[in-house]
Design an enzyme around this catalytic site. Structure first.
Site, PDB file in Angstrom:
ATOM      1  N   LYS A 172       0.742  -1.162   0.074  1.00 16.74           N
ATOM      2  CA  LYS A 172       0.103   0.023  -0.018  1.00 16.74           C
ATOM      3  C   LYS A 172       0.938   1.370   0.034  1.00 16.74           C
ATOM      4  CE  LYS A 172      -3.925   1.960   0.652  1.00 16.74           C
ATOM      5  NZ  LYS A 172      -5.360   1.781  -0.204  1.00 16.74           N
ATOM      6  N   ASP A 205      -5.235  -3.408  -1.672  1.00 18.97           N
ATOM      7  CA  ASP A 205      -6.928  -3.206  -2.178  1.00 18.97           C
ATOM      8  C   ASP A 205      -7.421  -3.674  -3.742  1.00 18.97           C
ATOM      9  OD1 ASP A 205      -5.677  -0.995  -3.069  1.00 18.97           O
ATOM     10  OD2 ASP A 205      -7.505   0.196  -2.109  1.00 18.97           O
TER      11      ASP A 205
END
Ligand code: IPM
Ligand code: MN
Length: 326
Positions: A172, A205
């Site tokens: 991320k 994600d």
């Protein structure tokens, strides 16, 4: 492998752990592999009996084995975190099991998640201040060392180069800019040593969407401890259920034993009822055989799993069907 013999420490643990591990051992016996097994009574159940979790003496004993085969640990009567940190994570850290390798099969495609297993949010960094007051402060940092990241990334590159030469970093980096930058730079630098491996990057994600919608795009994924934890449950869910997810906690440097365990938990609600699917434990046993050098036997186990995939029944019936297919 005629003449070879391996010493395996068994930690059946809690809930369905002992039941599924028994089937893994049944399969290993059917293969004629010469193993000498020693059982260790550890887990939540043992903790409730005498307060013992895992001490230095247990660790030193376990160090002398070729491999550790673990069922599941976790007990509903024990406060969450006690056994997880005191036993499972302690084993991973003390035995330096720095790779958590989790393979998945999705129809005809298979891919592997290489999860860093000794650092990140699991390291135990942080603390609490003014506990129980309205001014309570809790911090829990993610520890990423160059050494820890690099040995994991290097392992993933080596694995990718033995497979289809495709490696994806999952992180991320857009938000976790310090840790993400260390991971990305490490991948870029190690990539220079593996010119044939094609590398790519996905945010975690987005990777969740791809896991569900197009897992074929993955071959080897490398990621940090917490992302790897979450992503591998999802991987289990999209590839036939968590009942088919096996894992290897590897001391890839070979300075001690590695540990093999199904990804699933102890499922206390169905413990002792012979309802659990032992396949994740058998898959983990196959990974153990591979790692110990019984490559043909591991392949035979995978074939037997494949040819009996439709079999349903009790835990023991499924284990017997796989053993008979061998
Ligand atoms: C796993 C488990 C463990 C983890 C728990 C039981 C500590 O979920 O092996 O994935 O978070 O690593
Ligand atoms: Mn998990």
């Amino acid at each position: 492998m005629a003449g070879k013999s391996s010493r395996i420490a068994i930690i059946g643990g809690d809930g369905i752990g002992p039941e599924v591990v028994a089937e893994g051992i049944k399969v290993i016996s059917a293969l004629g592999v010469n193993v000498d097994v020693t059982e260790f009574n550890l887990g939540g159940e043992r903790f409730l009996q005498d307060g013992h979790i895992l001490d230095q003496d247990d660790i030193e004993q376990l160090r002398t084995f070729d491999a550790i085969y673990l069922g599941a640990v976790g007990h509903p009567k024990v406060q969450p975190g006690v056994i997880e940190r005191g036993l499972l994570l302690k084993l991973r850290f003390e035995l330096d099991l720095f790779i958590n390798q989790r393979p998945f099969k999705y129809s005809n495609h298979d891919f592997i998640v290489v999860r860093e297993n000794t650092e990140g949010s699991y390291a135990g960094e942080g603390g609490v201040l003014r506990k129980g007051t309205p001014y309570e402060v809790a911090t829990q940092g993610s520890v990423n060392t160059r050494m820890g990241v690099e040995r994991c990334v290097r392992y993933a590159f080596e694995l990718a180069s033995r497979r289809n030469s495709r490696l994806t970093l999952v992180h991320k980096t857009n938000v976790l800019s310090f840790a993400g930058d260390l991971w990305q730079r490490t991948v870029n630098e190690v990539a220079l040593d593996f010119p044939d491996v094609e590398t790519s990057y996905n945010h975690v994600d987005a990777a969740c969407i791809y896991f569900v919608q197009q897992p074929e795009m993955y071959d080897v994924i490398v990621t940090d401890n917490l992302f790897g934890d979450i992503l591998t449950d999802l991987g289990g869910a999209v590839s036939g259920g968590i009942g088919l997810a096996g894992s290897a906690n590897l001391n890839a440097a070979g300075t001690g034993p590695s540990m093999f365990e199904p990804v699933h938990g102890s499922a206390p609600d169905i413990a002792g009822q012979q309802k659990a699917d032992p396949r994740a434990a058998v898959i983990s046993a196959a990974m153990m055989l591979d790692f110990l050098g019984y490559v043909d036997e591991a392949a035979k186990t995978r074939q037997a799993l494949q040819s009996t995939i439709e079999v349903s029944g009790t835990t023991s019936e499924i284990g017997t069907a796989i053993a008979e297919a061998i």
